[in-house]
Design a protein around this motif. Structure first.
Motif, PDB file in Angstrom:
ATOM      1  N   CYS A   3      20.102 -51.665  35.817  1.00  0.00           N
ATOM      2  CA  CYS A   3      20.258 -50.779  34.650  1.00  0.00           C
ATOM      3  C   CYS A   3      19.011 -49.983  34.316  1.00  0.00           C
ATOM      4  O   CYS A   3      19.105 -48.930  33.698  1.00  0.00           O
ATOM      5  N   HIS A   4      17.833 -50.513  34.678  1.00  0.00           N
ATOM      6  CA  HIS A   4      16.582 -49.854  34.277  1.00  0.00           C
ATOM      7  C   HIS A   4      15.912 -49.181  35.461  1.00  0.00           C
ATOM      8  O   HIS A   4      15.532 -49.848  36.418  1.00  0.00           O
ATOM      9  N   ALA A   5      15.740 -47.865  35.378  1.00  0.00           N
ATOM     10  CA  ALA A   5      14.982 -47.182  36.414  1.00  0.00           C
ATOM     11  C   ALA A   5      13.507 -47.187  36.033  1.00  0.00           C
ATOM     12  O   ALA A   5      13.151 -47.159  34.859  1.00  0.00           O
ATOM     13  N   GLU A  65      10.665 -62.600  23.906  1.00  0.00           N
ATOM     14  CA  GLU A  65      11.842 -62.908  23.091  1.00  0.00           C
ATOM     15  C   GLU A  65      12.995 -61.978  23.479  1.00  0.00           C
ATOM     16  O   GLU A  65      14.135 -62.400  23.626  1.00  0.00           O
ATOM     17  N   TRP A  66      12.665 -60.690  23.656  1.00  0.00           N
ATOM     18  CA  TRP A  66      13.685 -59.705  24.022  1.00  0.00           C
ATOM     19  C   TRP A  66      14.311 -60.041  25.371  1.00  0.00           C
ATOM     20  O   TRP A  66      15.532 -60.043  25.524  1.00  0.00           O
ATOM     21  N   ILE A  67      13.458 -60.350  26.362  1.00  0.00           N
ATOM     22  CA  ILE A  67      13.983 -60.584  27.708  1.00  0.00           C
ATOM     23  C   ILE A  67      14.847 -61.848  27.737  1.00  0.00           C
ATOM     24  O   ILE A  67      15.881 -61.893  28.386  1.00  0.00           O
ATOM     25  N   LYS A 121      24.201 -59.562  30.601  1.00  0.00           N
ATOM     26  CA  LYS A 121      24.509 -58.812  31.827  1.00  0.00           C
ATOM     27  C   LYS A 121      23.519 -59.109  32.952  1.00  0.00           C
ATOM     28  O   LYS A 121      23.442 -58.367  33.912  1.00  0.00           O
ATOM     29  N   TYR A 122      22.726 -60.178  32.817  1.00  0.00           N
ATOM     30  CA  TYR A 122      21.762 -60.523  33.859  1.00  0.00           C
ATOM     31  C   TYR A 122      21.603 -62.034  33.850  1.00  0.00           C
ATOM     32  O   TYR A 122      21.929 -62.677  32.862  1.00  0.00           O
ATOM     33  N   PRO A 123      21.131 -62.601  34.970  1.00  0.00           N
ATOM     34  CA  PRO A 123      20.984 -64.057  35.016  1.00  0.00           C
ATOM     35  C   PRO A 123      20.049 -64.539  33.911  1.00  0.00           C
ATOM     36  O   PRO A 123      19.165 -63.804  33.487  1.00  0.00           O
ATOM     37  N   GLU A 124      20.266 -65.773  33.446  1.00  0.00           N
ATOM     38  CA  GLU A 124      19.394 -66.320  32.404  1.00  0.00           C
ATOM     39  C   GLU A 124      17.941 -66.338  32.880  1.00  0.00           C
ATOM     40  O   GLU A 124      17.659 -66.705  34.018  1.00  0.00           O
ATOM     41  N   VAL A 125      17.034 -65.927  32.021  1.00  0.00           N
ATOM     42  CA  VAL A 125      15.615 -65.863  32.393  1.00  0.00           C
ATOM     43  C   VAL A 125      14.850 -66.900  31.567  1.00  0.00           C
ATOM     44  O   VAL A 125      15.005 -66.948  30.347  1.00  0.00           O
ATOM     45  N   SER A 126      14.020 -67.725  32.234  1.00  0.00           N
ATOM     46  CA  SER A 126      13.245 -68.735  31.503  1.00  0.00           C
ATOM     47  C   SER A 126      12.094 -68.064  30.761  1.00  0.00           C
ATOM     48  O   SER A 126      11.702 -66.936  31.081  1.00  0.00           O
ATOM     49  N   LEU A 139      10.142 -60.771  40.001  1.00  0.00           N
ATOM     50  CA  LEU A 139      11.194 -61.326  39.138  1.00  0.00           C
ATOM     51  C   LEU A 139      12.063 -60.213  38.550  1.00  0.00           C
ATOM     52  O   LEU A 139      13.278 -60.366  38.405  1.00  0.00           O
ATOM     53  N   PHE A 140      11.440 -59.099  38.223  1.00  0.00           N
ATOM     54  CA  PHE A 140      12.173 -57.948  37.675  1.00  0.00           C
ATOM     55  C   PHE A 140      13.204 -57.486  38.701  1.00  0.00           C
ATOM     56  O   PHE A 140      14.362 -57.217  38.366  1.00  0.00           O
ATOM     57  N   ASN A 141      12.779 -57.428  39.966  1.00  0.00           N
ATOM     58  CA  ASN A 141      13.694 -56.988  41.019  1.00  0.00           C
ATOM     59  C   ASN A 141      14.792 -58.014  41.297  1.00  0.00           C
ATOM     60  O   ASN A 141      15.908 -57.655  41.638  1.00  0.00           O
TER      61      ASN A 141
HETATM   62  C1  HEC Z   1      23.581 -54.240  31.957  1.00  0.00           C
HETATM   63  C2  HEC Z   1      22.403 -53.441  31.972  1.00  0.00           C
HETATM   64  C3  HEC Z   1      21.055 -54.116  31.744  1.00  0.00           C
HETATM   65  C4  HEC Z   1      20.460 -55.097  32.486  1.00  0.00           C
HETATM   66  C5  HEC Z   1      21.006 -55.835  33.682  1.00  0.00           C
HETATM   67  C6  HEC Z   1      19.152 -55.299  31.893  1.00  0.00           C
HETATM   68  N1  HEC Z   1      18.997 -54.462  30.814  1.00  0.00           N
HETATM   69 FE1  HEC Z   1      17.320 -54.261  29.689  1.00  0.00          FE
HETATM   70  N2  HEC Z   1      18.280 -52.957  28.478  1.00  0.00           N
HETATM   71  C7  HEC Z   1      19.563 -52.506  28.676  1.00  0.00           C
HETATM   72  C8  HEC Z   1      19.935 -51.674  27.561  1.00  0.00           C
HETATM   73  C9  HEC Z   1      21.286 -50.997  27.342  1.00  0.00           C
HETATM   74  C10 HEC Z   1      18.810 -51.630  26.700  1.00  0.00           C
HETATM   75  C11 HEC Z   1      18.699 -50.887  25.381  1.00  0.00           C
HETATM   76  C12 HEC Z   1      19.050 -51.830  24.274  1.00  0.00           C
HETATM   77  C13 HEC Z   1      19.015 -51.171  22.932  1.00  0.00           C
HETATM   78  O1  HEC Z   1      17.929 -50.784  22.525  1.00  0.00           O
HETATM   79  O2  HEC Z   1      20.082 -51.056  22.334  1.00  0.00           O
HETATM   80  C14 HEC Z   1      17.778 -52.433  27.329  1.00  0.00           C
HETATM   81  C15 HEC Z   1      16.497 -52.570  26.817  1.00  0.00           C
HETATM   82  C16 HEC Z   1      15.477 -53.216  27.484  1.00  0.00           C
HETATM   83  C17 HEC Z   1      14.095 -53.193  27.087  1.00  0.00           C
HETATM   84  C18 HEC Z   1      13.498 -52.402  25.935  1.00  0.00           C
HETATM   85  C19 HEC Z   1      13.184 -51.037  26.466  1.00  0.00           C
HETATM   86  C20 HEC Z   1      12.402 -50.104  25.568  1.00  0.00           C
HETATM   87  O3  HEC Z   1      12.290 -48.972  25.972  1.00  0.00           O
HETATM   88  O4  HEC Z   1      11.924 -50.481  24.520  1.00  0.00           O
HETATM   89  C21 HEC Z   1      13.406 -53.961  27.989  1.00  0.00           C
HETATM   90  C22 HEC Z   1      11.930 -54.229  27.994  1.00  0.00           C
HETATM   91  C23 HEC Z   1      14.382 -54.476  28.920  1.00  0.00           C
HETATM   92  N3  HEC Z   1      15.628 -53.994  28.607  1.00  0.00           N
HETATM   93  C24 HEC Z   1      14.078 -55.324  29.967  1.00  0.00           C
HETATM   94  C25 HEC Z   1      15.023 -55.846  30.859  1.00  0.00           C
HETATM   95  C26 HEC Z   1      14.724 -56.862  31.827  1.00  0.00           C
HETATM   96  C27 HEC Z   1      13.361 -57.482  32.050  1.00  0.00           C
HETATM   97  C28 HEC Z   1      15.887 -57.109  32.492  1.00  0.00           C
HETATM   98  C29 HEC Z   1      16.122 -58.119  33.592  1.00  0.00           C
HETATM   99  C30 HEC Z   1      15.811 -59.481  33.273  1.00  0.00           C
HETATM  100  C31 HEC Z   1      16.909 -56.258  31.921  1.00  0.00           C
HETATM  101  N4  HEC Z   1      16.345 -55.514  30.919  1.00  0.00           N
HETATM  102  C32 HEC Z   1      18.231 -56.205  32.346  1.00  0.00           C
HETATM  103  C33 HEC Z   1      20.393 -52.781  29.719  1.00  0.00           C
HETATM  104  C34 HEC Z   1      20.136 -53.738  30.696  1.00  0.00           C
END
Ligand code: HEC
Ligand SMILES: [Cu+2]
Length: 355
Positions: A267-269, A303-305, A320-325, A258-260
């Motif tokens: 955005c996340h490596a 909650e965050w996701i 910036k990503y599709p809605e996640v249930s 799901l992450f992929n």
């Molecule tokens: C457009 C780029 C983008 C996409 C797409 C994205 N993220 Fe993020 N994500 C971010 C950014 C920017 C932050 C940092 C937010 C902040 O702390 O201000 C973040 C923060 C996070 C964090 C917290 C990281 C930490 O170190 O505490 C998690 C977990 C996370 N994202 C999961 C996801 C997941 C799961 C998805 C896919 C469903 C996703 N992200 C999609 C940009 C993105």
């Protein structure tokens, strides 16, 4: 009545100041209990002028009170204009010279310490970490080690570590009060300073330059570990290969799919890739806090996701990503929480401020 109200106002003001100072003095987010070279020097520079100014204040107050008592109108005394004195060379020389000397006593250590702390001539002999400040999170790239990480930065104790800082957007400021002073993080130029911590622990850092709606939530941690633990951590991080590392459970494996699928990787490596539009998640399971501030629980992560906006308004992930249930988010959370390549565990004492 008026006098009483006045007293009340002064008292409540003093109360507020006391409350503010109490919050500042809480463990782990304080400049008054230094655990690093920079913070120790800053504290010295707080103490010297405070002592000198208190002494000046005392002398002035004593002279004032004496003058008030000695020269006040006595009972039964007639009104009269006392002898007018104009100009007194000796007095004027004395009260010009004393402040000059006091200011020199303050200026000399201030200038010396300022240059000491800004000196980066020996930077190439030490560990260098390239820091990027982003609205509202911090990225750390360990020079020459091929380690990328975010939010929590690991450093060895009793060792100078240089931080080369730049911003990807607006001006931020890097501040770990218990370890050192602040340094501006600008988009145009790189600023460098060092941290040299003399006690192991997790130290809270803050962004100290207003940078947008979630500025006050832009927290990070400096994790100070022993030299051996640091070497272990480096080896663990380098040995971790996201391609071959099998998720710990079936749920976590589903979470990885799901992450992929949900553009999270856009955005996340995970691993040592330098791409960093969002925090690097290689060791996400070892972070002390979620997004730098929230308690690291599965519920909060879900909650965050589902909607990060509720936790950090104006963050760059929202929308910036599709809605996640909820269910999918729970599986992704399983996957992210088991990402922990390193065996070094740390206890986070929190920033001491009730949330
Ligand atoms: C457009 C780029 C983008 C996409 C797409 C994205 N993220 Fe993020 N994500 C971010 C950014 C920017 C932050 C940092 C937010 C902040 O702390 O201000 C973040 C923060 C996070 C964090 C917290 C990281 C930490 O170190 O505490 C998690 C977990 C996370 N994202 C999961 C996801 C997941 C799961 C998805 C896919 C469903 C996703 N992200 C999609 C940009 C993105
Ligand atoms: Cu900031």
């Amino acid at each position: 009545m008026k006098g009483w109200m006045g007293k009340f106002k002064v008292l409540s003001l003093l109360g507020l100041v006391a409350l503010f100072l109490a919050a500042c003095g809480k463990e782990n987010l304080t400049a008054l209990d230094p655990k690093g070279v920079g913070a120790q020097k800053s504290l010295d520079l707080i103490i010297i002028p405070t002592v000198i100014m208190s002494f000046v204040f005392l002398v002035v107050m004593v002279l004032l009170v004496l003058a008030l008592i000695k020269f006040r109108k006595k009972k039964g005394q007639k009104d009269f204009i006392p002898k007018q004195v104009e100009g007194n060379k000796t007095l004027e020389v004395v009260w010009t010279t004393i402040p000059i000397i006091l200011l020199i006593i303050i200026a000399v250590p201030t200038v010396i310490y300022t240059f000491d702390l800004a000196d980066d001539a020996d930077a190439s002999d030490h560990l260098n970490i390239n820091v990027t400040g982003n609205q509202y999170w911090w990225h750390f790239d360990y020079e020459g080690l091929e380690i990328q990480t975010s939010q929590d930065v690991y450093i060895p104790v009793n060792s100078k570590v240089y931080f080369n800082m730049k911003s990807s957007d607006v001006i931020h400021s890097f501040w770990v009060p218990t370890l050192s002073g602040k340094l501006d993080v600008n988009p145009e130029n790189e600023n460098t300073f060092f941290l040299d911590a003399h006690e192991e622990g997790v130290y809270w850092g803050k962004c100290a330059e207003f940078c947008g709606p979630s500025h006050s939530l832009m927290d990070f941690k400096v994790v100070v570990v022993s030299q051996e633990e640091f070497e272990q951590w480096v080896a663990d991080m380098q040995n971790f290969d996201p391609e071959t590392a099998e998720p710990a459970t079936d749920a976590a494996a589903q979470g990885r799919e799901l992450f992929n699928e949900n553009n999270c990787l856009g955005c996340h490596a995970i691993g040592s890739s330098a791409a960093a539009i969002g925090p690097n998640l290689t060791n996400f399971g070892e972070r002390s806090r979620l997004a730098g501030i929230e308690e690291m629980t599965k519920e909060k992560l879900v909650e965050w996701i589902v909607n990060p906006e509720l936790i950090k308004p104006g963050n760059k992930m929202t929308g910036k990503y599709p809605e996640v249930s909820q269910d999918d988010a729970a599986l992704i959370a399983e996957y992210l929480l088991q990402l922990s390549p390193s065996e070094i565990t740390t206890e986070d004492a929190g920033n001491g401020i009730e949330q």
